[in-house]
Each structure stands twice: as C-alpha cells, then as structure tokens.
Design an enzyme around this catalytic site. Structure first.
Site, PDB file in Angstrom:
ATOM      1  N   GLU A  68      45.301  39.448  50.499  1.00  0.00           N
ATOM      2  CA  GLU A  68      46.000  39.308  49.215  1.00  0.00           C
ATOM      3  C   GLU A  68      47.081  38.217  49.234  1.00  0.00           C
ATOM      4  O   GLU A  68      48.249  38.482  48.943  1.00  0.00           O
ATOM      5  CB  GLU A  68      46.595  40.669  48.814  1.00  0.00           C
ATOM      6  CG  GLU A  68      45.510  41.731  48.730  1.00  0.00           C
ATOM      7  CD  GLU A  68      46.048  43.154  48.522  1.00  0.00           C
ATOM      8  OE1 GLU A  68      47.268  43.312  48.356  1.00  0.00           O
ATOM      9  OE2 GLU A  68      45.230  44.090  48.522  1.00  0.00           O
ATOM     10  N   ASN A 116      40.934  37.920  52.224  1.00  0.00           N
ATOM     11  CA  ASN A 116      40.483  39.068  51.434  1.00  0.00           C
ATOM     12  C   ASN A 116      41.392  39.188  50.212  1.00  0.00           C
ATOM     13  O   ASN A 116      42.616  39.188  50.337  1.00  0.00           O
ATOM     14  CB  ASN A 116      40.603  40.326  52.318  1.00  0.00           C
ATOM     15  CG  ASN A 116      39.926  41.543  51.753  1.00  0.00           C
ATOM     16  OD1 ASN A 116      38.813  41.461  51.242  1.00  0.00           O
ATOM     17  ND2 ASN A 116      40.587  42.696  51.852  1.00  0.00           N
ATOM     18  N   HIS A 146      37.978  46.546  43.537  1.00  0.00           N
ATOM     19  CA  HIS A 146      38.471  47.841  43.043  1.00  0.00           C
ATOM     20  C   HIS A 146      38.298  47.831  41.523  1.00  0.00           C
ATOM     21  O   HIS A 146      39.130  47.290  40.792  1.00  0.00           O
ATOM     22  CB  HIS A 146      39.939  48.037  43.420  1.00  0.00           C
ATOM     23  CG  HIS A 146      40.151  48.174  44.885  1.00  0.00           C
ATOM     24  ND1 HIS A 146      39.695  49.265  45.601  1.00  0.00           N
ATOM     25  CD2 HIS A 146      40.751  47.357  45.796  1.00  0.00           C
ATOM     26  CE1 HIS A 146      40.011  49.110  46.882  1.00  0.00           C
ATOM     27  NE2 HIS A 146      40.637  47.961  47.014  1.00  0.00           N
ATOM     28  N   GLU A 188      35.935  46.236  49.516  1.00  0.00           N
ATOM     29  CA  GLU A 188      36.672  47.477  49.236  1.00  0.00           C
ATOM     30  C   GLU A 188      36.183  48.118  47.933  1.00  0.00           C
ATOM     31  O   GLU A 188      36.981  48.545  47.083  1.00  0.00           O
ATOM     32  CB  GLU A 188      38.180  47.199  49.128  1.00  0.00           C
ATOM     33  CG  GLU A 188      38.770  46.535  50.357  1.00  0.00           C
ATOM     34  CD  GLU A 188      40.281  46.352  50.291  1.00  0.00           C
ATOM     35  OE1 GLU A 188      40.939  46.946  49.412  1.00  0.00           O
ATOM     36  OE2 GLU A 188      40.810  45.603  51.139  1.00  0.00           O
ATOM     37  N   ASP A 199      35.231  50.282  44.946  1.00  0.00           N
ATOM     38  CA  ASP A 199      35.255  51.597  44.305  1.00  0.00           C
ATOM     39  C   ASP A 199      35.275  51.391  42.801  1.00  0.00           C
ATOM     40  O   ASP A 199      35.605  50.308  42.308  1.00  0.00           O
ATOM     41  CB  ASP A 199      36.388  52.522  44.788  1.00  0.00           C
ATOM     42  CG  ASP A 199      37.771  51.900  44.803  1.00  0.00           C
ATOM     43  OD1 ASP A 199      38.011  50.947  44.042  1.00  0.00           O
ATOM     44  OD2 ASP A 199      38.621  52.385  45.577  1.00  0.00           O
TER      45      ASP A 199
HETATM   46  O1  9MR Z   1      43.450  52.799  51.000  1.00  0.00           O
HETATM   47  C1  9MR Z   1      44.701  52.427  51.535  1.00  0.00           C
HETATM   48  C2  9MR Z   1      45.703  53.545  51.273  1.00  0.00           C
HETATM   49  O2  9MR Z   1      45.366  54.685  52.046  1.00  0.00           O
HETATM   50  C3  9MR Z   1      47.106  53.071  51.618  1.00  0.00           C
HETATM   51  O3  9MR Z   1      48.035  54.074  51.250  1.00  0.00           O
HETATM   52  C4  9MR Z   1      47.394  51.772  50.880  1.00  0.00           C
HETATM   53  C5  9MR Z   1      48.783  51.285  51.229  1.00  0.00           C
HETATM   54  O4  9MR Z   1      49.067  50.069  50.704  1.00  0.00           O
HETATM   55  O5  9MR Z   1      46.432  50.795  51.247  1.00  0.00           O
HETATM   56  C6  9MR Z   1      45.149  51.146  50.861  1.00  0.00           C
HETATM   57  O6  9MR Z   1      44.214  50.129  51.171  1.00  0.00           O
HETATM   58  C7  9MR Z   1      44.417  48.876  50.508  1.00  0.00           C
HETATM   59  C8  9MR Z   1      43.808  47.810  51.382  1.00  0.00           C
HETATM   60  O7  9MR Z   1      44.318  47.888  52.681  1.00  0.00           O
HETATM   61  C9  9MR Z   1      44.023  46.420  50.795  1.00  0.00           C
HETATM   62  N1  9MR Z   1      43.544  46.336  49.437  1.00  0.00           N
HETATM   63  C10 9MR Z   1      44.029  47.385  48.547  1.00  0.00           C
HETATM   64  C11 9MR Z   1      43.726  48.753  49.143  1.00  0.00           C
HETATM   65  C12 9MR Z   1      44.129  49.832  48.174  1.00  0.00           C
HETATM   66  O8  9MR Z   1      45.522  49.791  47.982  1.00  0.00           O
END
Ligand code: 9MR
Length: 353
Positions: A159, A201, A237, A265, A267
């Site tokens: 990001e 990413n 997402h 990722e 969903d």
């Molecule tokens: O799914 C992850 C969640 O369990 C954590 O609390 C969160 C913290 O920032 O991060 C989530 O995963 C993220 C991923 O690492 C990067 N892209 C966005 C995802 C969803 O927030």
C-alpha cells in the site's frame, strides 16, 4: 474430481499434497480446487492465522482440501516478527511455513514494508536516513533470508499510495528515505532471496483510475531502471455489487510491462443479513474474479483473505458487513466456492508444453 484425471507433472504435485495431509484424525476430503488450479498452473491461496492453524483441525482441513497456497494474514508483519528492536520472533512464521511445507502448499510472504502493524519502537522512533536504511535492510535480510528458497513471492511494499488518489503515502519510509525507499526495499529483498518474486501490493487499483495510473508509472520507472520488481498484487477487497467489470484489462496493463500479477487478498463483503440471492450473486462475483486471472497470461493466482467468514477481518473493520469468504462460520462451503470451481472448470486449461 478424481486426482487421476489431472494431466502431467501437476498430478504428481497434487497427489503428493494429498498424501501429506492424510493423517487419520485430520484427513480432509480433497476438494476440486487444488487439482483444477494445478491444471491451469495457477495458485488458489488463502490467508491463514497462526492460532487456528495450531489448534483447529477443521480450519486446517478447509485449507488443505481447498487451496494450493497460503499467505500469513498477520504473523509475518513487522510487529510480530521484530516486536523489539533486534529481537526476532519466528514462532508464528515458522508455524505457517511448517504447515505449508507439510501439506505441499506454496507460501506468499506478507509483508515487509507497510505503514500499519509496525512496532512502537519503529513507528515512534526518530531515525535519520542512514539508521533507518540499516533497520530496513536488517529486517528484510533476516526475514526474507530465513525462508530463502521457500517463499514463492513477497509483498515487499504494501500500500505505497495514499488511500484515495495518486500520491505516494507519507509513511515512515517515504518521510525519511524519500520515494526511492521502494527500490531500496526491493533490492534488499532480492539480495536476501534472489529467487523470490518481489511484489508491490496495493488496494483500490482494480478498476483502474488515478491510483492505478500512478502505480503503473511507478512500476514502469522501476522496471526501466532494472530494479527487481516482478509483480503487482491486486488486493481486491470488494463490496458485493461493486466488483469491477474489467479487472483483466487493468491487470493486462501491468503484464504489458513484463510483470506478473496476482489477486492477493480477495473478499467480497455483503451487507447483513446476507440473503441466499446475495450469496448466489456473490458466487458469480468470485467466478468473475477467478476468470479474470485465468484470462490474463501473467496472472499467477488468486488468494482469498480469510479461511471462513468466522475468521474474516470484515465484521470487525466494516460493521454491518458479513459473509465475505467462500466458507461459512460453520466451515461449510458457500456458493462462492462453487463460483471459483466453475471458473476453473469452464475455462480451458493451457496445453502442457
Ligand atoms: O486481515 C488483517 C487483520 O487481521 C488485521 O487486523 C489488519 C491490521 O491492519 O490487517 C489485515 O490485513 C490487511 C493486509 O495485511 C493488507 N491489506 C489490507 C488487509 C485488511 O486490512
């Protein structure tokens, strides 16, 4: 689908994976996805968490029966790996690696540089360029180096663009090292594992637009300069009803630079309560995303973010939304899984060379 129907050397890999999980109490019936994914030469992956991997046989069974790769949802992030400066905790990452390797699954590494989930000593520290560069190189060297040759691809920079729009995000790395922190991180990862595929990413790029344009310009510059960037991750997402029409078109822009792409990722969140009609539509959305990947020559796979709806990040982060993954809280497959299977079954597999 019978494993015997899988052609060529893919079958050997799939059979090996099936045997590796054949523990009496944990034996999961093999679903259709791994064999079909192998026919297409793509990975169908899922983000996993450490605790249920250790303690929940049903959770493990969903993963081994339905996917060909895993991503560590949290445990390879900076705050888990190096919670205190110079103190590395490998327990979580090793658990994921051991599980994957015992079950013949590929691993995507996630993630090296990100503005979230940084330990306090790092996020709150005051570092000049030389010291921060040293910190970055040590972290990347230790983490990537530990699993050298065992992790297919790394999300090296996660990001890098602002949430909305085309500007680089003003994170710790950008503030101290300037925009070339991205190239520096890629080089550091490459030195630690020359065979790993190195990714940027990002989210919010799937439908094109200013952010995708800016990422494209950055990627083009890195490629022209010979920086070891190999892939672009499309986080994906999505909100039910807003899955982009031309994901494949956006992906092809990046493969046109000679890069590979992956959905990293995926969903699709649905407003509560999710009706049967919405879940049927969601299945078509999952199908379309997998079809988009299969339609793009340089797309290497699709990873779903969370093993079941009960393990998904969505309800906590988007109250009022639910049901974002292909498996329900009861661990049973939802129509979305059928959507994935349909995409893999209907699209012709490439002819083996
Ligand atoms: O799914 C992850 C969640 O369990 C954590 O609390 C969160 C913290 O920032 O991060 C989530 O995963 C993220 C991923 O690492 C990067 N892209 C966005 C995802 C969803 O927030």
């Amino acid at each position: 689908m019978a494993l015997a129907a899988v052609a060529g050397c893919s079958a050997v890999l799939v059979v090996a994976a099936a045997l590796a999980v054949a523990l009496p109490e944990d034996e999961a019936p093999q679903g259709e996805v791994p064999a079909l994914a192998a026919e297409h030469g793509v990975d169908l992956g899922v983000a996993v968490a450490v605790e249920p991997l250790l303690w929940d046989g049903g959770y493990r069974d969903v993963v081994t029966a339905n996917y060909t790769s895993v991503t560590a949802e949290n445990t390879m992030k900076w705050d888990s790996v190096q919670p205190e400066r110079g103190e590395f905790d490998w327990s979580g990452p090793d658990t994921v690696m051991d599980f994957a390797e015992r079950n013949g699954l590929d691993v995507r590494g996630h993630t090296l540089l990100w503005h979230n989930q940084q330990p306090a000593w790092l996020a709150g520290g005051s570092f000049g360029p030389q010291e921060l560069r040293q910190i970055m190189r040590e972290h990347v060297g230790e983490l990537v180096g530990r699993y050298e040759g065992r992790i297919t691809a790394w999300d090296v920079v996660n990001e890098p663009f602002a949430d909305e729009g085309a500007q680089l995000r003003e994170n710790l790395w950008y503030g101290v090292l300037g925009q070339d922190y991205i190239a520096e991180a890629l080089w550091a990862a490459h030195e630690a594992d020359p065979g790993a595929r190195l990714y940027i990413n990002e989210f919010g790029i799937e439908d094109g637009g200013a952010k995708a344009d800016a990422l494209y310009a950055l990627a083009e510059d890195l490629v022209e300069r010979g920086v070891p960037l190999h892939g672009i991750g499309f986080q994906s997402h999505f909100v039910h009803g807003q899955v982009p029409e031309d994901l494949a078109g956006t992906m092809r822009r990046f493969t046109g630079l000679g890069l590979e792409v992956a959905v990293t990722e995926l969903d699709v969140r649905v407003p509560e309560p999710a009706t049967d009609a919405e879940l049927a539509d969601q299945a078509a959305e999952y199908r379309r995303v997998v079809e988009a990947c299969l339609d793009v020559a340089g797309c290497v796979g699709v990873t779903v973010w969370g093993v079941t709806d009960g393990h998904s990040w969505i309800p906590e982060w988007f109250p009022g939304y639910t049901a974002a993954t292909p498996f329900g809280e009861d661990y049973r497959p939802k129509p979305a899984l059928e959507g994935i299977v349909e995409a893999l079954a209907r699209r012709p597999a490439p002819v083996a060379s």
